[in-house]
Design a protein around this motif. Sequence first.
Motif, PDB file in Angstrom:
ATOM      1  N   ILE A   1      13.165  11.375  14.323  1.00 58.46           N
ATOM      2  CA  ILE A   1      13.501  10.100  14.954  1.00 58.46           C
ATOM      3  C   ILE A   1      12.370   9.145  14.595  1.00 58.46           C
ATOM      4  N   SER A   2      12.702   7.954  14.089  1.00 59.20           N
ATOM      5  CA  SER A   2      11.667   7.108  13.501  1.00 59.20           C
ATOM      6  C   SER A   2      11.486   5.768  14.206  1.00 59.20           C
ATOM      7  N   ASP A   3      12.040   5.606  15.418  1.00 58.54           N
ATOM      8  CA  ASP A   3      11.868   4.346  16.126  1.00 58.54           C
ATOM      9  C   ASP A   3      11.321   4.623  17.521  1.00 58.54           C
ATOM     10  N   TRP A   4      10.540   3.680  18.049  1.00 58.59           N
ATOM     11  CA  TRP A   4       9.939   3.837  19.366  1.00 58.59           C
ATOM     12  C   TRP A   4      10.974   4.055  20.472  1.00 58.59           C
ATOM     13  N   PRO A   5      12.020   3.230  20.555  1.00 56.03           N
ATOM     14  CA  PRO A   5      12.995   3.457  21.636  1.00 56.03           C
ATOM     15  C   PRO A   5      13.615   4.849  21.585  1.00 56.03           C
ATOM     16  N   GLY A   6      13.951   5.307  20.375  1.00 57.52           N
ATOM     17  CA  GLY A   6      14.564   6.630  20.249  1.00 57.52           C
ATOM     18  C   GLY A   6      13.617   7.742  20.668  1.00 57.52           C
ATOM     19  N   LEU A   7      12.351   7.620  20.276  1.00 58.23           N
ATOM     20  CA  LEU A   7      11.365   8.639  20.658  1.00 58.23           C
ATOM     21  C   LEU A   7      11.170   8.675  22.165  1.00 58.23           C
ATOM     22  N   LEU A   8      11.046   7.501  22.785  1.00 62.51           N
ATOM     23  CA  LEU A   8      10.807   7.475  24.220  1.00 62.51           C
ATOM     24  C   LEU A   8      12.029   7.909  25.015  1.00 62.51           C
ATOM     25  N   ARG A   9      13.234   7.583  24.527  1.00 60.69           N
ATOM     26  CA  ARG A   9      14.445   8.089  25.194  1.00 60.69           C
ATOM     27  C   ARG A   9      14.478   9.607  25.166  1.00 60.69           C
ATOM     28  N   ALA A  10      14.154  10.169  24.011  1.00 64.26           N
ATOM     29  CA  ALA A  10      14.162  11.627  23.891  1.00 64.26           C
ATOM     30  C   ALA A  10      13.110  12.251  24.801  1.00 64.26           C
ATOM     31  N   ALA A  11      11.946  11.594  24.898  1.00 67.58           N
ATOM     32  CA  ALA A  11      10.877  12.128  25.755  1.00 67.58           C
ATOM     33  C   ALA A  11      11.268  12.095  27.221  1.00 67.58           C
ATOM     34  N   ARG A  12      12.109  11.135  27.609  1.00 68.22           N
ATOM     35  CA  ARG A  12      12.505  11.005  29.009  1.00 68.22           C
ATOM     36  C   ARG A  12      13.774  11.794  29.335  1.00 68.22           C
ATOM     37  N   ALA A  13      14.329  12.445  28.320  1.00 69.00           N
ATOM     38  CA  ALA A  13      15.589  13.159  28.525  1.00 69.00           C
ATOM     39  C   ALA A  13      15.450  14.169  29.645  1.00 69.00           C
ATOM     40  N   SER A  14      16.572  14.480  30.267  1.00 66.29           N
ATOM     41  CA  SER A  14      16.584  15.395  31.411  1.00 66.29           C
ATOM     42  C   SER A  14      15.902  16.713  31.063  1.00 66.29           C
ATOM     43  N   GLY A  15      14.986  17.112  31.934  1.00 66.09           N
ATOM     44  CA  GLY A  15      14.284  18.372  31.733  1.00 66.09           C
ATOM     45  C   GLY A  15      13.056  18.242  30.862  1.00 66.09           C
ATOM     46  N   HIS A  16      12.792  17.058  30.298  1.00 64.78           N
ATOM     47  CA  HIS A  16      11.640  16.882  29.405  1.00 64.78           C
ATOM     48  C   HIS A  16      10.889  15.621  29.777  1.00 64.78           C
ATOM     49  N   SER A  17      10.668  15.398  31.028  1.00 57.75           N
ATOM     50  CA  SER A  17       9.932  14.192  31.432  1.00 57.75           C
ATOM     51  C   SER A  17       8.911  14.543  32.494  1.00 57.75           C
TER      52      SER A  17
ATOM     53  N   SER B   1       0.848  -1.190   0.000  1.00 58.98           N
ATOM     54  CA  SER B   1       0.000   0.000   0.000  1.00 58.98           C
ATOM     55  C   SER B   1       0.887   1.245   0.000  1.00 58.98           C
ATOM     56  N   ALA B   2       0.405   2.272  -0.666  1.00 56.37           N
ATOM     57  CA  ALA B   2       1.127   3.547  -0.634  1.00 56.37           C
ATOM     58  C   ALA B   2       1.211   4.063   0.789  1.00 56.37           C
ATOM     59  N   THR B   3       0.205   3.732   1.609  1.00 52.93           N
ATOM     60  CA  THR B   3       0.215   4.165   3.008  1.00 52.93           C
ATOM     61  C   THR B   3       1.457   3.658   3.734  1.00 52.93           C
ATOM     62  N   GLU B   4       1.833   2.395   3.481  1.00 52.23           N
ATOM     63  CA  GLU B   4       3.031   1.836   4.115  1.00 52.23           C
ATOM     64  C   GLU B   4       4.277   2.610   3.700  1.00 52.23           C
ATOM     65  N   PHE B   5       4.365   2.930   2.418  1.00 57.88           N
ATOM     66  CA  PHE B   5       5.533   3.648   1.916  1.00 57.88           C
ATOM     67  C   PHE B   5       5.597   5.058   2.491  1.00 57.88           C
ATOM     68  N   VAL B   6       4.442   5.739   2.547  1.00 55.78           N
ATOM     69  CA  VAL B   6       4.385   7.086   3.120  1.00 55.78           C
ATOM     70  C   VAL B   6       4.808   7.051   4.582  1.00 55.78           C
ATOM     71  N   SER B   7       4.315   6.059   5.329  1.00 53.79           N
ATOM     72  CA  SER B   7       4.684   5.941   6.743  1.00 53.79           C
ATOM     73  C   SER B   7       6.185   5.769   6.901  1.00 53.79           C
ATOM     74  N   TRP B   8       6.791   5.005   6.007  1.00 59.19           N
ATOM     75  CA  TRP B   8       8.237   4.745   6.076  1.00 59.19           C
ATOM     76  C   TRP B   8       9.033   6.019   5.831  1.00 59.19           C
ATOM     77  N   TYR B   9       8.751   6.717   4.732  1.00 65.81           N
ATOM     78  CA  TYR B   9       9.565   7.902   4.457  1.00 65.81           C
ATOM     79  C   TYR B   9       9.194   9.081   5.351  1.00 65.81           C
ATOM     80  N   SER B  10       8.031   8.994   6.026  1.00 64.32           N
ATOM     81  CA  SER B  10       7.640  10.050   6.968  1.00 64.32           C
ATOM     82  C   SER B  10       8.123   9.775   8.381  1.00 64.32           C
ATOM     83  N   GLY B  11       8.747   8.613   8.631  1.00 67.35           N
ATOM     84  CA  GLY B  11       9.334   8.332   9.932  1.00 67.35           C
ATOM     85  C   GLY B  11       8.369   7.839  10.979  1.00 67.35           C
ATOM     86  N   HIS B  12       7.265   7.208  10.579  1.00 64.94           N
ATOM     87  CA  HIS B  12       6.331   6.676  11.572  1.00 64.94           C
ATOM     88  C   HIS B  12       6.999   5.517  12.310  1.00 64.94           C
ATOM     89  N   PRO B  13       6.927   5.474  13.640  1.00 67.85           N
ATOM     90  CA  PRO B  13       7.653   4.438  14.376  1.00 67.85           C
ATOM     91  C   PRO B  13       7.112   3.028  14.160  1.00 67.85           C
TER      92      PRO B  13
END
Length: 454
Positions: A438-454, A123-135
């Motif tokens: 950032i396009s992966d779940w671990p990377g997004l959650l690490r950034a969200a928990r970063a010092s001063g942003h949790s 599906s084009a949706t899968e391709f769009v999600s990939w190049y748009s960085g959906h986790p």
Amino acid sequence: MSALRRVAVVGSGPSGVYTVQALLERDRSGALAVDVLDRLPCPYGLVRYGVAPDHEKIKSLQHTLRGVLEDPRVRFVGNVPVGGGGIAPEELRGLYQAVVYCVGAAADRRLGIPGEDLAGSVSATEFVSWYSGHPDAGGGFPLDAGSAVVLGVGNVAVDVARILVRGAAELRGTDMPQAPLDALARTAARRVHVVGRRGPSQAKFTTKELRELGTLPGVDTVVREAELLRDPRYADPAGLPAPVRRNLAVLGDWARRPDTGAARRVDLRFFLRPVAVLGTAAGAVRAVRFERTAPDGEGGVRGTGRFHEIEARWVLRSVGYRGVPLPGLPFDAATGTVPHERGRVLRDGVPAPGEYVAGWIKRGPTGVIGSNRPCAKETVASLLADADALAARPVPEADPLPRLGGEGRTPVPWSGWLGIEAAEAELGRTLARTSVKISDWPGLLRAARASGHS
């Protein structure tokens, strides 16, 4: 309105944020608290994950959505799935006086033809999600294929075609994740066929999106005038809406334009209905078989019994989105929507107290981003008409936030999203680019928990 204290909006894309905006505009007391829940740690929905990265003007809508989400009466709560492993709608009803579901239409429509599941048919949706960085996006696309067929003639199809043939240097200034950028730089398609089963006067793309195809450097955009002339509205467009007349004028100009022999090309084809995806002995796509169609005189097309094949190792279907059931909510499988009456969720034909819908899950995947605004206003009008009854619904005085997380899951607040934004800006600096997703779940959650942003 002052009697309402606590409302939840599920989904932080345009329909969800426009719903919040409509609620805030009618809140005269300032006492209303709105929690915006999203299963992702990032807001903005399809504006972040469905708009092509090189469409900066449309993506700038994020600034408008941001202004609503930063209102002191609003709280963004990300990383909170609802239904299906997350908090159940029944529990949400017990925490909030009203809940508005704005969960969109997450699935793509299928063609229902032989070979649709061959390797290289996606599906084009899968391709769009990939190049748009959906986790949640996968990968494994046959990017080394020299030729691709995109089935559909709407804006998503045009976006996909443009991204496939565009040079990496032109995409480097966008927020596209580095891995897709590198992959596309190595394997830009040489020929992309964008194919519609009906005529050019019934194509769904907007003129601005269409014109972009004709301005890509090093790319020929090809239209066959014979296919345009099969459409009776092409020769006599007087009664058509102005946007359609503009599209036909653009296509007519391209049909008369000389082929420059560019290394990359986009072929726009009409009156071809896919009947099968043909495969190799190894089970991979090798071509698409089409039946030629003709206008039936009633706005549709009929088959002619004549067939045509287009060779390609990659097929992307772009024939629309479809809503998916949300466990705990009623669902109409025929329409892909939640049954409702002016936004009020219907259970067994009766309005369910405190439950509402807006956006695509309410009306189906139709219209443009701006179409969500009047849709949201209609739902909010229904909600406010019910305000007295909603205010009488007993909900706990305690903050519902502790109940929104699940086992091993911590909700991401707005400050966590700011941490993700900061991390993406820093990633862009290290790559000598603008902000990079950032396009992966671990990377997004690490950034969200970063010092001063949790």
